[in-house]
Design a protein around this motif. Structure first.
Motif, PDB file in Angstrom:
ATOM      1  N   TYR A 165       9.653  -2.837   7.962  1.00  0.00           N
ATOM      2  CA  TYR A 165       9.046  -3.164   6.673  1.00  0.00           C
ATOM      3  C   TYR A 165       9.586  -2.215   5.612  1.00  0.00           C
ATOM      4  O   TYR A 165       9.587  -0.997   5.793  1.00  0.00           O
ATOM      5  CB  TYR A 165       7.522  -3.048   6.763  1.00  0.00           C
ATOM      6  CG  TYR A 165       6.829  -3.519   5.517  1.00  0.00           C
ATOM      7  CD1 TYR A 165       6.670  -4.868   5.269  1.00  0.00           C
ATOM      8  CD2 TYR A 165       6.351  -2.615   4.576  1.00  0.00           C
ATOM      9  CE1 TYR A 165       6.036  -5.316   4.116  1.00  0.00           C
ATOM     10  CE2 TYR A 165       5.718  -3.050   3.434  1.00  0.00           C
ATOM     11  CZ  TYR A 165       5.570  -4.401   3.206  1.00  0.00           C
ATOM     12  OH  TYR A 165       4.946  -4.842   2.069  1.00  0.00           O
ATOM     13  N   ARG A 199       9.968  -1.524   1.176  1.00  0.00           N
ATOM     14  CA  ARG A 199       9.537  -1.830  -0.183  1.00  0.00           C
ATOM     15  C   ARG A 199      10.264  -0.881  -1.118  1.00  0.00           C
ATOM     16  O   ARG A 199      10.330   0.323  -0.864  1.00  0.00           O
ATOM     17  CB  ARG A 199       8.029  -1.625  -0.303  1.00  0.00           C
ATOM     18  CG  ARG A 199       7.452  -2.094  -1.596  1.00  0.00           C
ATOM     19  CD  ARG A 199       6.001  -2.518  -1.404  1.00  0.00           C
ATOM     20  NE  ARG A 199       5.537  -3.099  -2.634  1.00  0.00           N
ATOM     21  CZ  ARG A 199       4.871  -2.426  -3.576  1.00  0.00           C
ATOM     22  NH1 ARG A 199       4.573  -1.168  -3.387  1.00  0.00           N
ATOM     23  NH2 ARG A 199       4.509  -3.021  -4.682  1.00  0.00           N
ATOM     24  N   ASN A 215       0.715   4.880  -0.286  1.00  0.00           N
ATOM     25  CA  ASN A 215      -0.453   4.034  -0.109  1.00  0.00           C
ATOM     26  C   ASN A 215      -0.151   2.600  -0.518  1.00  0.00           C
ATOM     27  O   ASN A 215      -0.608   1.648   0.126  1.00  0.00           O
ATOM     28  CB  ASN A 215      -1.646   4.572  -0.899  1.00  0.00           C
ATOM     29  CG  ASN A 215      -2.903   3.838  -0.544  1.00  0.00           C
ATOM     30  OD1 ASN A 215      -3.459   4.018   0.541  1.00  0.00           O
ATOM     31  ND2 ASN A 215      -3.358   2.972  -1.432  1.00  0.00           N
ATOM     32  N   SER A 216       0.625   2.415  -1.561  1.00  0.00           N
ATOM     33  CA  SER A 216       1.023   1.070  -1.988  1.00  0.00           C
ATOM     34  C   SER A 216       1.833   0.371  -0.903  1.00  0.00           C
ATOM     35  O   SER A 216       1.637  -0.818  -0.629  1.00  0.00           O
ATOM     36  CB  SER A 216       1.830   1.149  -3.289  1.00  0.00           C
ATOM     37  OG  SER A 216       2.285  -0.127  -3.661  1.00  0.00           O
ATOM     38  N   VAL A 217       2.743   1.113  -0.269  1.00  0.00           N
ATOM     39  CA  VAL A 217       3.540   0.544   0.828  1.00  0.00           C
ATOM     40  C   VAL A 217       2.611   0.118   1.966  1.00  0.00           C
ATOM     41  O   VAL A 217       2.736  -0.982   2.505  1.00  0.00           O
ATOM     42  CB  VAL A 217       4.605   1.558   1.316  1.00  0.00           C
ATOM     43  CG1 VAL A 217       5.292   1.064   2.585  1.00  0.00           C
ATOM     44  CG2 VAL A 217       5.623   1.826   0.217  1.00  0.00           C
ATOM     45  N   GLU A 236      -0.636  -0.567   1.834  1.00  0.00           N
ATOM     46  CA  GLU A 236      -1.485  -1.677   1.401  1.00  0.00           C
ATOM     47  C   GLU A 236      -0.729  -3.004   1.475  1.00  0.00           C
ATOM     48  O   GLU A 236      -1.257  -4.002   1.974  1.00  0.00           O
ATOM     49  CB  GLU A 236      -1.977  -1.425  -0.028  1.00  0.00           C
ATOM     50  CG  GLU A 236      -2.968  -2.439  -0.510  1.00  0.00           C
ATOM     51  CD  GLU A 236      -3.637  -2.044  -1.817  1.00  0.00           C
ATOM     52  OE1 GLU A 236      -4.191  -2.957  -2.458  1.00  0.00           O
ATOM     53  OE2 GLU A 236      -3.629  -0.853  -2.197  1.00  0.00           O
ATOM     54  N   ASN A 237       0.512  -3.004   1.032  1.00  0.00           N
ATOM     55  CA  ASN A 237       1.320  -4.224   1.103  1.00  0.00           C
ATOM     56  C   ASN A 237       1.677  -4.578   2.541  1.00  0.00           C
ATOM     57  O   ASN A 237       1.726  -5.755   2.902  1.00  0.00           O
ATOM     58  CB  ASN A 237       2.567  -4.083   0.224  1.00  0.00           C
ATOM     59  CG  ASN A 237       2.227  -4.258  -1.227  1.00  0.00           C
ATOM     60  OD1 ASN A 237       2.149  -5.374  -1.716  1.00  0.00           O
ATOM     61  ND2 ASN A 237       1.981  -3.160  -1.922  1.00  0.00           N
ATOM     62  N   PHE A 238       1.929  -3.580   3.382  1.00  0.00           N
ATOM     63  CA  PHE A 238       2.208  -3.809   4.799  1.00  0.00           C
ATOM     64  C   PHE A 238       1.033  -4.520   5.471  1.00  0.00           C
ATOM     65  O   PHE A 238       1.215  -5.479   6.214  1.00  0.00           O
ATOM     66  CB  PHE A 238       2.507  -2.472   5.489  1.00  0.00           C
ATOM     67  CG  PHE A 238       2.575  -2.543   6.988  1.00  0.00           C
ATOM     68  CD1 PHE A 238       3.696  -3.042   7.625  1.00  0.00           C
ATOM     69  CD2 PHE A 238       1.515  -2.106   7.766  1.00  0.00           C
ATOM     70  CE1 PHE A 238       3.765  -3.105   9.020  1.00  0.00           C
ATOM     71  CE2 PHE A 238       1.568  -2.154   9.143  1.00  0.00           C
ATOM     72  CZ  PHE A 238       2.699  -2.668   9.771  1.00  0.00           C
ATOM     73  N   ALA A 241      -1.235  -6.401   4.094  1.00  0.00           N
ATOM     74  CA  ALA A 241      -1.322  -7.779   3.590  1.00  0.00           C
ATOM     75  C   ALA A 241      -0.198  -8.645   4.141  1.00  0.00           C
ATOM     76  O   ALA A 241      -0.437  -9.767   4.606  1.00  0.00           O
ATOM     77  CB  ALA A 241      -1.296  -7.777   2.069  1.00  0.00           C
ATOM     78  N   ASP A 242       1.044  -8.132   4.118  1.00  0.00           N
ATOM     79  CA  ASP A 242       2.213  -8.927   4.482  1.00  0.00           C
ATOM     80  C   ASP A 242       2.425  -9.069   5.982  1.00  0.00           C
ATOM     81  O   ASP A 242       2.880 -10.115   6.450  1.00  0.00           O
ATOM     82  CB  ASP A 242       3.490  -8.306   3.882  1.00  0.00           C
ATOM     83  CG  ASP A 242       3.502  -8.298   2.367  1.00  0.00           C
ATOM     84  OD1 ASP A 242       2.700  -9.018   1.747  1.00  0.00           O
ATOM     85  OD2 ASP A 242       4.318  -7.542   1.795  1.00  0.00           O
ATOM     86  N   SER A 252      -5.563  -8.125   3.804  1.00  0.00           N
ATOM     87  CA  SER A 252      -5.364  -7.346   2.580  1.00  0.00           C
ATOM     88  C   SER A 252      -6.459  -6.301   2.421  1.00  0.00           C
ATOM     89  O   SER A 252      -7.556  -6.435   2.977  1.00  0.00           O
ATOM     90  CB  SER A 252      -5.365  -8.263   1.357  1.00  0.00           C
ATOM     91  OG  SER A 252      -6.672  -8.755   1.118  1.00  0.00           O
TER      92      SER A 252
END
Length: 137
Positions: A3, A5, A30-32, A34-36, A38-39, A44
């Motif tokens: 993964y 980003r 943390n953004s990475v 959070e997206n992990f 969800a994706d 989410s």
């Protein structure tokens, strides 16, 4: 597949010298994550926090900063799952710039239900394990 980003370094990430202020890296990490979730994991943060009393708080963190990142640069973050425990997951997030490794962050997250550690839901555990087994493919 690992993964990834890409995050472009913005003015709000930087100190007056135009270099990323280190706590901002933790926001990016943390953004990475959070997206992990969800994706890849299929849940989410919004669904965890607003739809139920669940979440994945950080229980341990370590960081090594190799090189500075500057305003306007792009950093490619890569997430690796090292171990999936009964109610926790150990992961590493690396940030790479054009000149190589910028930072490496090790994190342990715990699954909580009702503000207490709990076993991973079966579908989330399966998704984390599947990712761990195929992340280098």
């Amino acid at each position: 597949m690992t993964y990834e980003r890409i995050i472009q370094i913005e003015f709000n990430h930087c100190d007056p010298a135009g270099i990323v202020f280190y706590p901002r890296y933790f926001e990016m990490v943390n953004s990475v994550i959070e997206n992990f979730f969800a994706d890849v994991v299929g849940r989410s943060f919004a669904a965890m926090h607003f739809g139920a009393s669940n979440g994945v708080p950080t229980v341990a963190m370590e960081a090594v900063f190799q090189r500075p990142s500057r305003l306007g640069e792009k950093v490619r973050f890569r997430l690796r799952v090292e171990k999936v425990g009964g109610s926790s997951v150990k992961m590493w997030i690396e940030g790479h710039g054009d000149d190589g490794l910028r930072l490496k962050v090790g994190m342990t997250l715990a699954w909580i239900d009702g503000m207490k550690a709990a076993p991973w839901p079966a579908e989330m555990r399966a998704a984390l394990e599947r990712y761990r087994e195929t992340q280098d493919a």
